[in-house]
Design a protein around this motif. Sequence first.
Motif, mmCIF file in Angstrom:
data_model
loop_
_atom_site.group_PDB
_atom_site.id
_atom_site.type_symbol
_atom_site.label_atom_id
_atom_site.label_comp_id
_atom_site.label_asym_id
_atom_site.label_seq_id
_atom_site.Cartn_x
_atom_site.Cartn_y
_atom_site.Cartn_z
ATOM 1 N N TYR A 1 150.379 6.282 -20.268
ATOM 2 C CA TYR A 1 149.126 5.532 -20.644
ATOM 3 C C TYR A 1 148.514 5.575 -19.006
ATOM 4 O O TYR A 1 149.162 5.074 -18.138
ATOM 5 C CB TYR A 1 149.347 4.079 -21.183
ATOM 6 C CG TYR A 1 148.087 3.448 -21.099
ATOM 7 C CD1 TYR A 1 146.917 3.674 -21.801
ATOM 8 C CD2 TYR A 1 147.808 1.945 -20.631
ATOM 9 C CE1 TYR A 1 145.712 3.035 -21.240
ATOM 10 C CE2 TYR A 1 146.868 1.283 -20.548
ATOM 11 C CZ TYR A 1 145.745 1.675 -21.041
ATOM 12 O OH TYR A 1 144.580 0.982 -20.729
ATOM 13 N N ASP B 1 147.238 6.193 -26.788
ATOM 14 C CA ASP B 1 146.180 5.494 -26.778
ATOM 15 C C ASP B 1 146.546 3.942 -26.821
ATOM 16 O O ASP B 1 146.589 3.351 -28.004
ATOM 17 C CB ASP B 1 145.169 5.640 -28.136
ATOM 18 C CG ASP B 1 144.020 5.079 -28.194
ATOM 19 O OD1 ASP B 1 143.697 3.916 -27.421
ATOM 20 O OD2 ASP B 1 142.925 5.445 -28.789
ATOM 21 N N HIS C 1 145.425 1.349 -25.273
ATOM 22 C CA HIS C 1 144.370 0.127 -25.371
ATOM 23 C C HIS C 1 142.902 1.382 -25.844
ATOM 24 O O HIS C 1 142.721 2.321 -24.815
ATOM 25 C CB HIS C 1 144.087 -0.417 -24.307
ATOM 26 C CG HIS C 1 143.221 -1.219 -23.990
ATOM 27 N ND1 HIS C 1 142.747 -2.371 -25.036
ATOM 28 C CD2 HIS C 1 141.569 -0.984 -23.637
ATOM 29 C CE1 HIS C 1 141.449 -2.638 -24.679
ATOM 30 N NE2 HIS C 1 140.739 -2.261 -23.943
ATOM 31 N N PRO C 2 142.216 1.111 -26.883
ATOM 32 C CA PRO C 2 142.446 -0.030 -27.472
ATOM 33 C C PRO C 2 143.301 -0.046 -28.874
ATOM 34 O O PRO C 2 143.461 -1.047 -29.559
ATOM 35 C CB PRO C 2 140.799 -0.302 -28.085
ATOM 36 C CG PRO C 2 140.429 1.294 -28.109
ATOM 37 C CD PRO C 2 140.920 1.898 -26.994
ATOM 38 N N LYS C 3 143.748 1.110 -29.061
ATOM 39 C CA LYS C 3 144.409 1.479 -30.578
ATOM 40 C C LYS C 3 145.859 0.789 -30.801
ATOM 41 O O LYS C 3 146.339 0.982 -31.814
ATOM 42 C CB LYS C 3 144.448 2.933 -30.757
ATOM 43 C CG LYS C 3 143.183 3.207 -31.993
ATOM 44 C CD LYS C 3 143.392 4.522 -32.387
ATOM 45 C CE LYS C 3 143.209 4.808 -33.801
ATOM 46 N NZ LYS C 3 143.129 6.280 -34.156
ATOM 47 N N ARG C 4 146.518 0.416 -29.404
ATOM 48 C CA ARG C 4 147.841 0.116 -29.464
ATOM 49 C C ARG C 4 148.806 1.237 -30.233
ATOM 50 O O ARG C 4 149.619 0.885 -30.861
ATOM 51 C CB ARG C 4 148.114 -1.284 -30.201
ATOM 52 C CG ARG C 4 147.457 -2.293 -29.481
ATOM 53 C CD ARG C 4 147.576 -3.776 -30.423
ATOM 54 N NE ARG C 4 148.785 -4.080 -30.794
ATOM 55 C CZ ARG C 4 149.315 -4.974 -29.889
ATOM 56 N NH1 ARG C 4 149.019 -5.111 -28.785
ATOM 57 N NH2 ARG C 4 150.490 -5.248 -30.436
ATOM 58 N N GLU C 5 148.536 2.309 -29.589
ATOM 59 C CA GLU C 5 149.420 3.618 -30.313
ATOM 60 C C GLU C 5 150.775 3.506 -30.299
ATOM 61 O O GLU C 5 151.622 3.899 -30.753
ATOM 62 C CB GLU C 5 148.763 4.795 -29.868
ATOM 63 C CG GLU C 5 149.207 6.135 -30.613
ATOM 64 C CD GLU C 5 148.575 7.408 -30.208
ATOM 65 O OE1 GLU C 5 148.070 7.360 -29.061
ATOM 66 O OE2 GLU C 5 148.788 8.652 -30.823
ATOM 67 N N ILE D 1 142.827 -6.204 -20.282
ATOM 68 C CA ILE D 1 142.638 -5.776 -21.840
ATOM 69 C C ILE D 1 143.182 -6.626 -22.713
ATOM 70 O O ILE D 1 143.887 -6.323 -23.708
ATOM 71 C CB ILE D 1 143.198 -4.448 -21.847
ATOM 72 C CG1 ILE D 1 144.804 -4.445 -21.608
ATOM 73 C CG2 ILE D 1 142.453 -3.398 -20.720
ATOM 74 C CD1 ILE D 1 145.554 -3.058 -21.647
ATOM 75 N N GLU E 1 135.576 -4.071 -29.737
ATOM 76 C CA GLU E 1 135.916 -2.564 -30.328
ATOM 77 C C GLU E 1 136.059 -2.635 -31.733
ATOM 78 O O GLU E 1 137.294 -3.468 -32.017
ATOM 79 C CB GLU E 1 136.595 -1.691 -29.581
ATOM 80 C CG GLU E 1 136.261 -1.167 -28.186
ATOM 81 C CD GLU E 1 137.103 -0.391 -27.415
ATOM 82 O OE1 GLU E 1 137.998 -1.011 -26.702
ATOM 83 O OE2 GLU E 1 137.270 0.849 -27.431
ATOM 84 N N ASP F 1 138.223 -0.504 -33.144
ATOM 85 C CA ASP F 1 139.776 0.116 -33.112
ATOM 86 C C ASP F 1 140.453 -1.057 -32.489
ATOM 87 O O ASP F 1 141.746 -1.078 -33.158
ATOM 88 C CB ASP F 1 139.913 1.326 -31.968
ATOM 89 C CG ASP F 1 139.475 2.598 -32.816
ATOM 90 O OD1 ASP F 1 139.440 2.695 -34.068
ATOM 91 O OD2 ASP F 1 139.509 3.613 -32.090
ATOM 92 N N PHE F 2 139.960 -1.926 -31.726
ATOM 93 C CA PHE F 2 140.741 -2.971 -31.051
ATOM 94 C C PHE F 2 140.868 -4.196 -32.171
ATOM 95 O O PHE F 2 142.101 -4.410 -32.274
ATOM 96 C CB PHE F 2 140.313 -3.488 -30.009
ATOM 97 C CG PHE F 2 140.953 -4.558 -29.207
ATOM 98 C CD1 PHE F 2 141.940 -4.098 -28.304
ATOM 99 C CD2 PHE F 2 140.627 -5.726 -29.234
ATOM 100 C CE1 PHE F 2 142.865 -5.246 -27.627
ATOM 101 C CE2 PHE F 2 141.146 -6.964 -28.509
ATOM 102 C CZ PHE F 2 142.530 -6.621 -27.760
ATOM 103 N N SER G 1 137.693 -1.346 -23.996
ATOM 104 C CA SER G 1 136.684 -2.419 -23.262
ATOM 105 C C SER G 1 137.540 -2.900 -22.186
ATOM 106 O O SER G 1 138.745 -3.206 -22.343
ATOM 107 C CB SER G 1 136.564 -3.460 -24.199
ATOM 108 O OG SER G 1 135.796 -2.665 -25.410
ATOM 109 N N GLU H 1 142.033 10.486 -27.648
ATOM 110 C CA GLU H 1 142.889 10.055 -26.470
ATOM 111 C C GLU H 1 142.425 10.781 -25.156
ATOM 112 O O GLU H 1 142.477 9.943 -24.166
ATOM 113 C CB GLU H 1 144.164 10.725 -26.679
ATOM 114 C CG GLU H 1 145.169 10.133 -28.081
ATOM 115 C CD GLU H 1 144.508 10.397 -29.510
ATOM 116 O OE1 GLU H 1 143.780 11.537 -29.414
ATOM 117 O OE2 GLU H 1 144.635 9.541 -30.278
ATOM 118 N N GLN I 1 138.921 5.501 -19.300
ATOM 119 C CA GLN I 1 139.743 4.245 -18.363
ATOM 120 C C GLN I 1 140.012 4.582 -16.833
ATOM 121 O O GLN I 1 140.260 3.909 -16.206
ATOM 122 C CB GLN I 1 140.686 3.983 -19.257
ATOM 123 C CG GLN I 1 140.199 3.338 -20.830
ATOM 124 C CD GLN I 1 141.528 2.968 -21.557
ATOM 125 O OE1 GLN I 1 142.442 2.246 -21.146
ATOM 126 N NE2 GLN I 1 141.038 3.049 -22.705
#
Lengths: 209, 286
Positions: free
Chosen positions: A7, A33, A35-39, A119, B17, B19-20, B97, B224, B231
């Motif tokens: 990451y 991913d 952030h934001p997806k917490r993969e 975040i 977001e 997704d968040f 974000s 990704e 970022q």
Amino acid sequence: MIRLYDYVLSGNCYKIRLLLSLLGLEWETRWIDFHPKREHKSEWFLGLNPLGQVPVLEDGDFRLRDAQAILVYLAAKHDERGRWYPAGDPRTLGEIAQWLAFADGITATASAARLHDGIFFELDADRARAGANAPFRVLDEHLWFQEQEGREWLCAPGHPTIADLACFPYVALSEEGGVSRLPYPAIRRWTDRVKRIPGFIPMSGVLVA
Amino acid sequence: MAEPDPILVNDWHAVVELDFLASRGSFETVLLGVPIEIAESGEGSGEVRVSRRDTHAPLPARIRYGHVFTSIGQPNRDIVHFPECHEADRIHVTGGSIAVHVSGLRAVENFLDMGHFPFVHTDYLGVEPHTEVEPYEVTVTEEDEILATKCRFFQPLASPSADGGMMVDYEYRVARPYTVCLYKSNPIEPERWDFIVLFVQPVSEERCIAHPYLSYLAHNLDNETNRWFMQLIFAQDKPILENQLPKRLPLDPRAEVPARSDASSLSYRRWLAAQGVTYGAIPAAA
């Protein structure tokens, strides 16, 4: 081929990229991913690492989690000069192990505050910030005494080891979590020295010396 | 702390977001000093509820550009429209974000600035000795938006689909006080644009959350990779922004010494003053 599950804003992933780069190794990246997806908490990733943490490293059919463990493995296997992790030098290996564990204390405090502020991690950021000052004081004092002995690095040898790489990222990123390094002059001199190691690469948020 | 200006109160702001939100179910944040909560109405329903945490009053909610938008007042215009976002051969994704301890107006101004590319985004958006910002044009449109055109900059790795350095054409559009976007030539199809919008959420006068939304020509990119690049770049700006003093944006043209390359910044500051924006700013002395 070495593969790193990575990451981009993780200091623990960055220390692996840093050592890979310093060792002149090539690797492929699988961006997670975070952030934001917490993969890193997804089912497929928990299959790689049940702790749900990055980084994870694969070297052929060998898989390893935990940033500090990965540093040990990479240095022991790929550093032909044996400087980053000097096998056969029990005192230095003991010191390194001490600072690798210490690095986790920096992650639990300074890094946690940064994740909260940047975040949106849900945790007690003021407590994390306050908690960071205990390891920072210990680190600063140790580095000051090292300097009095003419030593520039965390451990005894006259060159950096993976102990320095393990502790560096979340110290260098501490301002993002509201932890000032102003009270720690020996730490500031040491982070500048780390940044001048030949082959050093930065990460976002770590300013080049 | 100043009261938020009506133009900000009665407008839509991105606050989380999707997704968040999906990874948490609900999220607490602050908009213009007002504590709010965003919650999914029911799993998989695709609907959200927004409410104040102080009075528990419900707030309006709209889902657009991968984000939840809300307003703490009576929105008197729609969320900004970006027609480019609807082209079929694009990949659209939110960028991740990130909260920044600085006025959101500073974040917008930094987004407009090309001069920092070689020094802050070294080897990506710029590299020495290619430091000169060539003259460009800034206008205020009939719709009362700022448009900067004919911007050009040499970039070693302009975007996730780039494969080496190129001269990149840029355009910038400031659509709302806290909403800015850029268009930059795509590395593979240089006659078409990639597009990034930054919805900046004013948390307080000195704190903001940057919500990027990316619209790239697809070209084998995935979410990704796009989020990695966004970022990487934004986190390079973050410490620079957080070290800016004062944290609010001075609108007095004499407050900071401009260079020619700051034409868009100067225009933005004048435009903010004309719009009556004081929140997050240090107004010019009367």
